[in-house]
Design an enzyme around this catalytic site. Structure first.
Site, PDB file in Angstrom:
ATOM      1  N   ASP A   1      -3.850  -2.628   3.354  1.00  0.00           N
ATOM      2  CA  ASP A   1      -2.539  -2.628   2.709  1.00  0.00           C
ATOM      3  C   ASP A   1      -2.856  -2.949   1.259  1.00  0.00           C
ATOM      4  O   ASP A   1      -3.661  -3.860   0.984  1.00  0.00           O
ATOM      5  CB  ASP A   1      -1.667  -3.735   3.334  1.00  0.00           C
ATOM      6  N   SER A   2      -2.263  -2.243   0.302  1.00  0.00           N
ATOM      7  CA  SER A   2      -2.726  -2.433  -1.082  1.00  0.00           C
ATOM      8  C   SER A   2      -2.441  -3.833  -1.601  1.00  0.00           C
ATOM      9  O   SER A   2      -3.029  -4.261  -2.599  1.00  0.00           O
ATOM     10  CB  SER A   2      -2.148  -1.371  -2.008  1.00  0.00           C
TER      11      SER A   2
ATOM     12  N   THR B   1       0.528   2.700   3.340  1.00  0.00           N
ATOM     13  CA  THR B   1       1.486   3.179   4.346  1.00  0.00           C
ATOM     14  C   THR B   1       1.165   4.587   4.816  1.00  0.00           C
ATOM     15  O   THR B   1       1.425   4.938   5.973  1.00  0.00           O
ATOM     16  CB  THR B   1       2.916   3.139   3.733  1.00  0.00           C
TER      17      THR B   1
ATOM     18  N   THR C   1       1.275   1.784  -1.998  1.00  0.00           N
ATOM     19  CA  THR C   1       2.078   1.896  -3.224  1.00  0.00           C
ATOM     20  C   THR C   1       2.257   0.558  -3.937  1.00  0.00           C
ATOM     21  O   THR C   1       2.502   0.532  -5.141  1.00  0.00           O
ATOM     22  CB  THR C   1       3.482   2.453  -2.906  1.00  0.00           C
ATOM     23  N   ASP C   2       2.126  -0.553  -3.199  1.00  0.00           N
ATOM     24  CA  ASP C   2       2.480  -1.846  -3.797  1.00  0.00           C
ATOM     25  C   ASP C   2       1.662  -2.174  -5.044  1.00  0.00           C
ATOM     26  O   ASP C   2       2.198  -2.681  -6.021  1.00  0.00           O
ATOM     27  CB  ASP C   2       2.312  -2.978  -2.764  1.00  0.00           C
TER      28      ASP C   2
HETATM   29  N1  ASN Z   1       2.520  -2.212   1.700  1.00  0.00           N
HETATM   30  C1  ASN Z   1       2.155  -0.842   1.525  1.00  0.00           C
HETATM   31  C2  ASN Z   1       0.887  -0.809   0.651  1.00  0.00           C
HETATM   32  O1  ASN Z   1       0.963  -1.047  -0.517  1.00  0.00           O
HETATM   33  C3  ASN Z   1       3.289  -0.085   0.889  1.00  0.00           C
HETATM   34  C4  ASN Z   1       3.097   1.405   0.822  1.00  0.00           C
HETATM   35  O2  ASN Z   1       2.016   1.933   0.797  1.00  0.00           O
HETATM   36  N2  ASN Z   1       4.185   2.171   0.731  1.00  0.00           N
HETATM   37  O3  ASN Z   1      -0.174  -0.609   1.165  1.00  0.00           O
END
Ligand code: ASN
Length: 623
Positions: free
Chosen positions: A114-115, A43, A146-147
Site C-alpha cells: 500500500d503506498s 489499490t 495513489t496515496d
Molecule cells: N491506499 C491505496 C494506496 O495508496 C490507495 C490507492 O491506491 N487508491 O496504495
C-alpha cells in the site's frame, strides 16, 4: 521470493525486497515498442482480506491481465510468440490511434505495498530498476498506490537526471479485479504513452489526463479524477485523440547521459503553520538531525510578522546552515514578497519555493541535501531554480504569430486549417527547412513563435533526425541544448542515432551518445548489419557502429561475426580494424567454423598469414 508474471523470473536481492530479473523483448517489427511495467503495489492490484480490508495480492495481477482482452491480445501473442505465448510479454490490443503495438513486461515487487507504507527506499529501488533496464525498453510504467503517488513521482523526477524516455506512474481508485474499475483506462493510457511518445519526464497518468509528476497532488479520496496539477497545464489529455501539449514538456537541455542519483536525505520535514502555533512546536522542527524544512505559510507566502520569537528562531537556524523552503498552504498560486508578512521571511534568509507543491518541495529538498559537492548557498540557489519543471519561471509567452500567419495563408488559399492543426503540420516542416538551410536563427525564431523541436512531421521525423542525416554537427549540438529528444523513432523505426550511423557522421554519433542515445537494435539484427558492412569491407561503417556503442563481436543469425565475413571476402583493412578492436579469432559460427577457417576455405592465403602473424595484435595497434 520467486514470482512469475509472464516474462518475469525473480531473484531475491540483498535487501530481500524486490525482483531483479526481467526478460527483455526483441522487437521484430517497426510497428512495435517495448515497455517495462514496474508493479510496486496500490489499490490497482488489491483484494479484500479476511478482516474486510483492502490489501495487495501477490502473483495475481499478471495472471489477471493475461485474461483481460483490453490489456492483452491473445491472438497477437500466439502469432508473435508461438508456444511461449503463455509466459511471453503481454501485448496491448490494437488501439487504432496509437502507431505502435505495445509489448510489455511486468516486474512485480516483493512485497507489494500500500503506498502509505512506502519509503524513500522504494523510490531508490524504482530508480535503480529504471537505470538497469533503461536501454532495453522504450518506456516505463510504474503501477503505484495513489496515496503517496505524488511524492514518489516528485522524488523520481529529481533522481532520474537527464531523463530521455517516458516514465509514467499510475494507479487506480478501484482494483483492476473490479468490473467498474478506473484501473483499466489509467493503465492502458499509460502504456500507450510510454510505448508511443517520447515525453522525457516523470508523469502521472490518471483520469484521462497526463500530468507532470512533480506538479501533481492527490485532490480526491473517491473520485476517478483524483489528481490535479493546479499550477501547471496537463501534458496530455485523452479524448478521441491524444492531445500532447508539446510546448509544455520539460526537457534536459544539456548534453549529458541519463543517470540516476540514488541518494536522498531523510532529515527533512514539513511544517504547516497555524494561528497560535507555539515556539516549542517550531523549535522541534528546527533541531538536529533536521537539515531542511518546507515551511507551509499562509496565502502568498505569509507568516505572522509579529511573532518575533518564531522569526528569530528560524533566522538562527538558517545561520546554522538549516534550509527553510517557503511554500504556500494554498493549492494554487505562488509565494511572493507582496506583503510585509511575506517579505520578513526573505529578509531572514528563507528560500522561496515559488509555486511548488509540498510533495515536490519536500522531495527536492531531500534530493538537493545529498548533493555533497554543493555548498549550502548553492543548495539554496538550486532549490529556487527550475530543475525539472517543478516550479514556474516567468518566460515570455511564445506568440502564435507564425501559426497565425500560416492560418491566414491557408484561409487565403482556401485550406481548412485551424491554428492547432496549422501549428502541428507546418511548424515541423518549417523547422525541417531551417535545418536544411543550416539556419539556427530561424530555428530560434520558430521556437519563440511556438514551434517545438519534439513535434514530429508526418513521417514522425523530428528536426534532429534531419540534422543527423544531413551531417549538421553544430545544429545537432544546438538542438540538443534546446532539449531535442534523442529517443524519438520515426515511421521507419529510426532514431536520430540510426540516421547518424547510416550516414557515418562520427562527430554527431559521439554527441548523441554523450546525450544518452543508444542503439535499440535486437542483437542478431545488429549482427546482420555489422556483417553486411564487413562484407563490403566498409571500415567507416563499422567505426560508426562502434562509436554508437555496438559490440563488434556480435554475430548474425548464422553465428557469423563481422570478422568471419571480412576473412571470407579477403578485406584485409577491415580484418585488421576488427582485430584491433579486440574481435575474437576463435568465434565459431553455427557450423563451428572460425574466422581462420573462413579465410582458409576462401583460399585467402594472405588472410591466413595475417591471422598467424605472431604479433598481429601489436601490429594492428601500431596501424
Ligand atoms: N491506499 C491505496 C494506496 O495508496 C490507495 C490507492 O491506491 N487508491 O496504495
Amino acid at each position: 521470493m520467486a514470482t512469475t508474471n509472464g516474462t518475469l523470473s525473480v531473484v531475491r536481492t540483498r535487501t530481500g525486497r524486490r525482483c531483479s530479473h526481467v526478460e527483455t523483448i526483441d522487437l521484430d517489427s517497426k510497428e512495435e515498442s517495448s515497455v517495462l511495467v514496474i508493479y510496486s503495489g496500490g489499490t490497482i492490484g488489491m483484494v479484500i482480506n479476511e478482516g474486510g480490508a483492502l490489501v495487495p495480492a501477490s502473483n495475481a495481477l499478471g495472471r489477471h491481465i493475461r485474461r483481460c482482452p483490453f490489456l492483452h491480445d491473445v491472438e497477437y501473442a500466439k502469432k508473435r510468440f508461438g508456444d511461449k505465448c503463455e509466459t511471453s510479454a503481454f501485448v496491448l490490443p490494437d488501439t487504432k490511434r496509437a502507431r505502435r503495438r505495445v509489448l510489455y513486461t511486468l516486474l512485480e515487487y516483493e512485497p507489494l505495498l500500500d503506498s502509505s507504507n512506502m519509503t524513500s527506499d522504494e523510490w531508490i529501488a524504482i530508480a535503480e530498476d529504471i537505470k538497469k533496464w533503461y536501454k532495453s525498453f522504450d518506456g516505463f510504467v510504474i503501477l503505484h498506490g495513489t496515496d503517496t503517488l505524488a511524492y514518489s513521482a516528485s522524488a523520481l523526477s529529481f533522481m532520474l537526471e537527464n531523463l530521455g524516455k517516458s516514465v509514467v506512474l499510475t494507479g487506480s481508485q478501484l482494483s483492476l479485479f473490479e468490473p467498474r474499475s478506473d484501473a483499466k483506462d489509467n493503465f492502458l493510457e499509460s502504456l500507450v504513452i510510454a510505448g508511443n511518445y517520447v515525453i522525457p519526464e516523470v508523469t502521472i497518468c490518471f483520469g484521462r489526463k497526463l500530468y507532470r509528476g512533480n506538479r501533481t497532488t492527490k485532490m480526491d479520496t473517491e473520485g476517478f479524477s483524483a489528481f490535479d496539477s493546479p499550477n501547471a497545464l496537463p501534458l496530455a489529455t485523452f479524448g478521441i485523440q491524444i492531445e500532447v501539449n508539446y510546448r509544455e514538456l520539460f526537457r534536459p537541455i544539456v548534453i549529458e547521459k541519463f543517470r540516476v542519483h540514488s541518494k536522498l536525505n531523510s532529515n527533512v520535514a514539513l511544517l504547516r503553520l497555524f494561528p497560535s502555533i507555539t515556539l516549542q512546536t517550531v523549535s522541534a522542527f528546527l533541531r538536529p538531525p533536521i537539515q531542511g524544512i518546507v515551511l507551509q505559510s499562509y496565502g502568498s507566502g505569509n507568516v505572522p510578522s509579529n511573532r518575533v520569537d518564531i522569526l528569530e528562531m528560524i533566522e538562527a537556524a538558517i545561520d546554522e546552515g538549516l534550509i527553510v523552503l517557503n511554500c504556500s498552504q494554498c493549492i494554487r498560486g505562488s509565494v511572493s514578497n507582496a506583503y510585509e508578512t511575506g517579505k520578513v521571511l526573505c529578509d531572514i534568509g528563507v528560500t522561496s519555493g515559488a509555486d511548488m507543491t509540498p510533495e515536490a518541495a519536500l522531495t527536492k529538498l531531500s534530493y538537493v541535501l545529498t548533493k555533497d559537492e554543493w555548498s549550502v548557498e548553492k543548495k539554496r540557489e538550486m532549490l529556487e531554480r527550475n530543475l525539472r519543471g517543478e516550479l514556474t519561471v516567468t518566460s515570455p509567452t511564445p506568440s502564435m504569430s507564425e501559426a497565425v500567419r500560416m492560418v491566414s495563408f491557408s484561409a487565403k488559399h482556401n485550406l481548412e486549417l485551424d491554428p492547432y492543426t496549422a501549428a502541428n503540420v507546418l511548424f515541423p516542416a518549417l523547422l525541417g527547412s531551417a535545418v536544411l538551410d543550416d539556419n539556427p536563427n530561424r530555428i530560434e525564431q520558430l521556437l519563440s513563435s511556438g514551434a517545438d523541436l519534439s513535434q514530429p512531421n508526418v513521417d514522425q521525423r523530428t528536426p534532429l533526425h534531419i540534422a543527423c542525416c544531413e551531417g549538421k554537427t553544430s545544429l545537432v549540438e544546438f538542438m540538443l541544448q534546446k532539449g531535442a529528444s534523442v529517443h524519438t523513432k520515426d515511421r521507419y523505426d529510426h532514431t536520430p542515432l540510426n540516421e547518424a550511423v547510416q550516414h557515418d557522421h562520427h562527430e554527431i554519433i559521439k554527441l548523441l551518445v554523450n546525450c544518452g542515445a543508444h542503439l535499440m537494435i535486437p542483437p542478431k539484427v545488429l549482427g546482420e548489419k555489422l556483417c553486411k558492412a564487413a562484407i563490403r569491407g566498409d571500415v567507416t561503417k563499422l567505426k560508426s557502429y562502434k562509436i554508437a556503442g555496438a559490440n563488434l563481436n556480435q554475430c548474425d543469425q548464422s553465428g557469423r561475426t563481422p570478422l568471419h565475413v571480412a576473412m571470407l571476402h579477403g578485406h584485409k583493412e577491415c580484418a585488421l580494424y576488427l582485430l584491433g578492436e579486440g574481435c575474437r579469432m576463435d568465434a565459431e559460427d553455427m557450423m563451428g567454423l572460425t574466422p581462420r577457417d573462413y579465410a582458409a576455405k576462401a583460399g585467402s592465403i594472405g588472410m591466413v598469414t595475417l591471422l598467424e602473424t605472431k604479433n598481429t595484435l601489436h601490429h594492428v595497434k601500431v596501424l
